[in-house]
Design a protein around this motif. Structure first.
Motif, short mmCIF file in Angstrom:
data_model
loop_
_atom_site.label_atom_id
_atom_site.label_comp_id
_atom_site.label_asym_id
_atom_site.label_seq_id
_atom_site.Cartn_x
_atom_site.Cartn_y
_atom_site.Cartn_z
N PHE A 181 -2.52 3.15 -1.51
CA PHE A 181 -1.71 2.78 -0.34
C PHE A 181 -1.79 1.27 -0.09
N ALA A 182 -2.99 0.68 -0.21
CA ALA A 182 -3.14 -0.76 -0.02
C ALA A 182 -2.35 -1.54 -1.06
N PHE A 183 -2.42 -1.09 -2.30
CA PHE A 183 -1.67 -1.78 -3.35
C PHE A 183 -0.16 -1.68 -3.11
N ALA A 184 0.29 -0.47 -2.73
CA ALA A 184 1.71 -0.30 -2.46
C ALA A 184 2.16 -1.15 -1.28
N THR A 185 1.31 -1.23 -0.23
CA THR A 185 1.66 -2.06 0.93
C THR A 185 1.76 -3.53 0.55
N LYS A 186 0.78 -3.99 -0.21
CA LYS A 186 0.78 -5.40 -0.62
C LYS A 186 1.99 -5.71 -1.52
N TRP A 187 2.27 -4.81 -2.44
CA TRP A 187 3.39 -5.04 -3.37
C TRP A 187 4.72 -5.00 -2.62
N THR A 188 4.86 -4.04 -1.70
CA THR A 188 6.11 -3.94 -0.94
C THR A 188 6.31 -5.16 -0.05
N ARG A 189 5.24 -5.58 0.61
CA ARG A 189 5.36 -6.77 1.47
C ARG A 189 5.79 -7.98 0.67
N ALA A 190 5.12 -8.20 -0.49
CA ALA A 190 5.46 -9.36 -1.31
C ALA A 190 6.90 -9.30 -1.80
N ARG A 191 7.32 -8.09 -2.20
CA ARG A 191 8.68 -7.96 -2.73
C ARG A 191 9.72 -8.20 -1.63
N VAL A 192 9.49 -7.59 -0.46
CA VAL A 192 10.45 -7.76 0.65
C VAL A 192 10.46 -9.21 1.12
N GLU A 193 9.29 -9.82 1.22
CA GLU A 193 9.22 -11.21 1.66
C GLU A 193 9.95 -12.12 0.71
N ASN A 194 9.71 -11.94 -0.58
CA ASN A 194 10.39 -12.78 -1.57
C ASN A 194 11.90 -12.63 -1.48
N GLN A 195 12.35 -11.38 -1.35
CA GLN A 195 13.79 -11.15 -1.30
C GLN A 195 14.41 -11.79 -0.05
N ILE B 26 -10.71 -3.75 4.42
CA ILE B 26 -11.51 -3.05 5.43
C ILE B 26 -11.03 -1.60 5.58
N SER B 27 -9.71 -1.40 5.50
CA SER B 27 -9.17 -0.04 5.60
C SER B 27 -9.66 0.83 4.45
N VAL B 28 -9.69 0.27 3.24
CA VAL B 28 -10.17 1.04 2.09
C VAL B 28 -11.63 1.44 2.29
N LEU B 29 -12.46 0.49 2.76
CA LEU B 29 -13.87 0.80 2.98
C LEU B 29 -14.05 1.84 4.08
N VAL B 30 -13.29 1.70 5.18
CA VAL B 30 -13.43 2.64 6.30
C VAL B 30 -13.01 4.04 5.88
N PHE B 31 -11.86 4.14 5.20
CA PHE B 31 -11.39 5.47 4.78
C PHE B 31 -12.29 6.07 3.71
N SER B 32 -12.90 5.24 2.87
CA SER B 32 -13.86 5.76 1.90
C SER B 32 -15.09 6.32 2.61
N LEU B 33 -15.55 5.62 3.65
CA LEU B 33 -16.67 6.12 4.43
C LEU B 33 -16.31 7.42 5.14
N LEU B 34 -15.10 7.49 5.70
CA LEU B 34 -14.66 8.73 6.33
C LEU B 34 -14.57 9.86 5.30
N SER B 35 -14.13 9.54 4.09
CA SER B 35 -14.08 10.55 3.02
C SER B 35 -15.48 11.04 2.67
N LEU B 36 -16.46 10.12 2.69
CA LEU B 36 -17.84 10.51 2.42
C LEU B 36 -18.33 11.48 3.49
#
Length: 462
Positions: A40-54, A163-173
């Motif tokens: 999800f983080a990768f998709a968010t970063k990629w989408t933001r960069a693509r939309v911003e560039n466009q 931070i979101s990845v770490l928090v959700f990983s901790l919640l998954s644990l």
């Protein structure tokens, strides 16, 4: 007797397997949460960069077109910049020298939109901008859009995503730990109920009623069915042992009584006397063997004590009577006061098999029985011991390479090994000093190997 620590090790192994299963469930949840949030983080970063560039490219293209149009509409004045955060430059053909002085890195750029990181601004902060380029025959046009704020926002977004990845990983644990405990609780309960039943005379209680009708309940039902069938087998085995004990001991008692009665008659012929004595010894051997096998089948020790030298002398005397014309000397040596905590029937079967094998495979020479302080040794001058025999000697049904057409089913030494396990003894075999085999029965298992490896040199032929 069961091997020391045998109950503790399986319990520890079961606990280890249970922890491994729980760990695998927890690890699966953590990996799933980490992978999903990372994706999800990768998709968010990629989408933001693509939309911003466009969006930025579209804005820059429209603005530079408008910039060029306004310049040609009034060439005497620089046109105003259409929106904030954009600066514009126009260099006519006769003023390109200023471009080389002010922005030499723009000279070779072709028409288009570029992302440029120029280093730091006047305040020492990172500075980046988008540059739109248009080149006509009369002038070159440049529009620079400040991307510093957008770049800082991108850094903050990356930090937030991490931070979101770490928090959700901790919640998954945490979720995996809770789910694993929930899933493993019925399995642990089933294992605890199985461990609580240690056998005995009472029948085990059914397990299935304590569990719901799910996979664990089905496993409990299957274990109940297996337990019932196993209980039936054990019960039949006990009944068979009792029947065998009664049905075999009765005719043997009749034979013993008749033999003893016949031996009391005076003036018996020597051949008749020898045959009666042989019958008596055979009856005693059968009684001892039946007693030892019944103890093995019940996996329980018999009560009593035995003088090793006395039992060895009786066994040697029985074999002397069966030698016929075989040039073989049977010798008893060593101490005479070694007494062990075992019935004579068990010792007679174990030691008798070792002596019997030595007598059977030795055609001439000696069979020496040496009684030590805590062991008894049987040495012969037979054909020796091969590497293959040493590795398989105590396996049930195995007959040595020198067995030939001799009688026997290859179970004698297997019975010896089982008696050793029952009473805590040890048995070892090795080639003799110059020839033959030395078999040793240790009555103290401390510090004694279960099976002595054969020596590397081949034994001498008899």
């Amino acid at each position: 007797m069961p091997e020391r620590g045998s109950a503790a090790r399986p319990a520890q192994k079961r606990g280890l397997y249970r922890r491994r299963l729980r760990s695998r469930i927890i690890l699966s949840f953590v990996l799933l949460g980490f992978c999903l949030t990372s994706l999800f983080a990768f998709a968010t970063k990629w989408t933001r960069a693509r939309v911003e560039n466009q969006l930025v490219e579209d804005v820059m293209e429209r603005n530079i077109d408008e910039y060029v149009r306004r310049f040609y509409a009034d060439p005497s004045h620089n046109p105003p910049v259409p929106i904030d955060q954009i600066r514009g430059w126009v260099y006519s053909r006769d003023r390109l020298d200023r471009l080389y002085q002010e922005h030499p890195d723009w000279v070779d750029l072709k028409p288009g939109v570029y992302r440029i990181v120029s280093g730091v601004d006047e305040e020492g902060r990172p500075f980046a901008y988008r540059l739109a380029v248009r080149k006509t025959d009369e002038a070159w046009f440049f529009l620079a859009y400040d991307m510093t704020q957008a770049q800082r926002g991108e850094v903050q977004l990356n930090r937030t995503l991490l931070i979101s990845v770490l928090v959700f990983s901790l919640l998954s644990l945490v979720l995996g730990w809770w789910s694993a405990s929930k899933v493993m609780r019925p399995v642990s309960d089933l294992a605890a109920r199985l461990r609580a039943y240690r056998g005995g005379t009472s029948e085990p209680k059914p397990l299935a009623p304590y569990f719901t009708d799910d996979e664990v309940g089905q496993l409990a039902g299957a274990l109940d069915d297996y337990s019932n069938r196993l209980t039936e087998v054990v019960q039949r085995d006990r009944e068979f042992n009792a029947d065998v004990s009664h049905e075999l001991r009765t005719p043997l008692a009749v034979i013993r009584g008749a033999t003893e009665l016949l031996l009391t008659r005076p003036n018996l012929d020597d051949k008749v006397l020898q045959r009666l004595q042989r019958i008596q010894r055979a009856e005693q051997q059968c009684s001892d063997l039946i007693g030892a096998l019944l103890l093995l089948s019940r996996n329980e020790r018999g009560q009593g004590s035995s003088n090793v030298a006395k039992v060895a002398e009786q066994l040697l005397e029985a074999h002397r009577a069966q030698l016929g014309g075989k040039p073989l000397e049977l010798v008893l040596e060593g101490v005479s006061d070694l007494v062990i905590d075992a019935p004579e029937s068990a010792l007679s079967v174990a030691l008798g098999n070792l002596i019997g094998n030595a007598v059977k495979y030795t055609q001439e020479g000696q069979v020496r029985v040496i009684v030590h302080e805590d062991a008894v040794e049987v040495a012969d001058t037979g054909p020796g011991l091969s590497q293959e025999d040493a590795a398989k000697l105590f396996q049930r049904g195995y007959r040595g390479t020198h067995a030939g057409h001799s009688q026997g089913g290859g179970i004698g030494l297997s019975i010896v090994s089982r008696l050793c396990d029952l009473y805590g003894w040890r048995v070892g075999v090795r080639p003799g000093e110059t020839r033959g085999v030395v078999a040793t029965l240790y009555f103290s298992g401390e510090g004694v190997p279960a099976l002595e490896p054969p020596r590397e040199e081949p034994p001498a032929a008899s």
